[in-house]
Design an enzyme around this catalytic site. Structure first.
Site, PDB file in Angstrom:
ATOM      1  N   GLU A  17       0.833  -1.203   0.000  1.00 38.07           N
ATOM      2  CA  GLU A  17       0.000   0.000   0.000  1.00 38.07           C
ATOM      3  C   GLU A  17       0.868   1.253   0.000  1.00 38.07           C
ATOM      4  O   GLU A  17       0.604   2.208  -0.748  1.00 38.07           O
ATOM      5  CB  GLU A  17      -0.922   0.004   1.223  1.00 38.07           C
TER       6      GLU A  17
ATOM      7  N   GLN B 284      16.603  34.029 -13.358  1.00 36.84           N
ATOM      8  CA  GLN B 284      17.555  33.111 -12.720  1.00 36.84           C
ATOM      9  C   GLN B 284      16.944  32.343 -11.547  1.00 36.84           C
ATOM     10  O   GLN B 284      17.164  31.138 -11.405  1.00 36.84           O
ATOM     11  CB  GLN B 284      18.790  33.871 -12.236  1.00 36.84           C
TER      12      GLN B 284
ATOM     13  N   GLY C  14       1.680  31.913 -10.379  1.00 34.57           N
ATOM     14  CA  GLY C  14       1.151  33.175  -9.892  1.00 34.57           C
ATOM     15  C   GLY C  14      -0.305  33.060  -9.512  1.00 34.57           C
ATOM     16  O   GLY C  14      -0.762  32.034  -9.004  1.00 34.57           O
TER      17      GLY C  14
END
Length: 384
Positions: free
Chosen positions: A247, A284, A344
């Site tokens: 499980e 970045q 967002g």
């Protein structure tokens, strides 16, 4: 990295599962969510395709012999289901990957002939009744009881958070048969939903996984016989402990496949969405974040794949399964939280898959034994 655990037969099986899902499930997911359940037509079609019988021998209508008992086929099925949504993997996993082994490995020939053909075909939908309103992860403390009455049993109690519970025809249920023995006095009964005294509460209103049929179950003087016992009298707790590794591995497989799918979709979004005149994936921070998340997925996949191979060889330990369960649920939740952030405001809208996936994933740190329980098991194994 290329995954090495699957061969041509597994990938052919994957293609057949995907074709079924694209044809018969994906177009109807909104309806499933609105109805808070998968329709019986889904179950019977999945059964006809052989997807519900991977644990069931061919002589009972299953496809275990065709798959040669290779758990990797189970893993492929769970991966593809979980790419659609988390609830699908949960509902089918309970029926085909969790309950089915109990009914194959712990039953008499008469019981197998009675139950397994319907389980494989989808005509008998199953659930497992472990969790109780007062117990949570503490299975040894359950209060539901079965009292001997002549040559039969009278069962009383309640269960909650039962996946497939509202629609199930047969519920493998843990009850106390010898209170003085504590954990060693629990027995498993297969309770038919048409038994007098068996009733269901409402479909539970959950935070996520709207497509999943989850309910409360009530047992009011339900009369059963020894022929309804699954496994050995008073050894139900041991039976559950023996089956929990599969499980928990199933949870790990589903967790990771679900997270990987949504992360892939988020990457596409980050490539296409622009802000401040550039694609948001080129910033970045976002670039580094996505690099971290994809690395997390790939590294975690290596461990889960190793667990799948070990289980296929019947070598997976409960501790390794616990590690896989807690780690993948944590990784899944971390990844999906970042995916929402990358979307967002749209990430908070239910019309976007990422929002639903984020809600759906949260329970994975709770069910099949909470992450805290998993860490307790791992810590004990360390001698602590």
């Amino acid at each position: 990295m290329k995954r090495e655990i699957y061969g041509e037969d597994h990938e052919a099986f994957r293609a057949s599962v995907k074709e079924f899902l694209d044809r018969s499930v994906v177009p109807h997911v909104e309806q499933h969510a609105a109805e808070k359940a998968l329709p019986r037509a889904f179950w019977t079609e999945a059964g006809a395709q052989g997807f519900l019988g991977l644990e069931i021998p061919d002589q009972y209508g299953g496809s275990r012999d065709l798959a040669e008992g290779d758990y990797r086929f189970n893993a492929v099925l769970l991966e593809e289901l979980s790419k659609v949504n988390a609830a699908l993997g949960s509902c089918v996993g309970i029926h085909a990957d969790i309950v089915a082994p109990y009914l194959v490995e712990l039953t008499t020939e008469e019981q197998r002939a009675r139950w397994l053909p319907g389980v494989a075909s989808g005509e008998i939908l199953t659930a497992i009744g472990m969790t109780e309103p007062s117990g949570g992860s503490d299975l040894a403390a359950l209060r539901s009881s079965a009292v001997r009455d002549g040559d039969g049993w009278v069962v009383n109690g309640s269960k909650t958070f039962i996946t497939n519970g509202y629609s199930a025809d047969l519920v493998v249920t843990a009850v106390r048969t010898a209170p003085e023995k504590k954990a060693k006095g629990i027995t498993l009964f297969a309770i038919p939903a048409d038994a007098e005294g068996f009733s269901r509460g409402r479909k539970l209103d959950k935070v996520g996984q709207d497509e999943s049929d989850t309910a409360e179950l009530f047992l009011d003087n339900v009369r059963l016989t020894d022929d309804d016992i699954v496994g050995e009298l008073d050894r139900g707790f041991i039976h559950m402990m023996q089956n929990l590794p599969q499980e928990r591995l199933g949870c790990a497989i589903s967790n990771l496949a679900h997270a990987r799918q949504i992360l892939g979709e988020t990457l596409v979004y980050a490539q296409e969405r622009t802000a401040f005149g550039a694609g948001i994936g080129t910033f970045q921070h976002n670039k580094f974040l996505l690099a971290e998340l994809f690395t997390q997925v790939d590294v975690t996949q290596a461990y889960v794949d190793a667990c799948v191979v070990a289980h296929a060889r019947q070598e997976l330990t409960p501790v390794d399964a616990a590690k896989a369960k807690w780690w993948t649920s944590q990784v899944q939740n971390d990844i999906l939280d970042h995916c929402v952030q990358l979307h967002g405001g749209y990430g908070f809208m239910n019309e976007y898959r990422v929002a639903r996936a984020w809600r759906d994933a949260r329970v994975s740190k709770i069910w099949a034994g909470s992450n805290e329980i998993m860490k307790e098991l791992i810590g004990r194994d360390l001698g602590l």
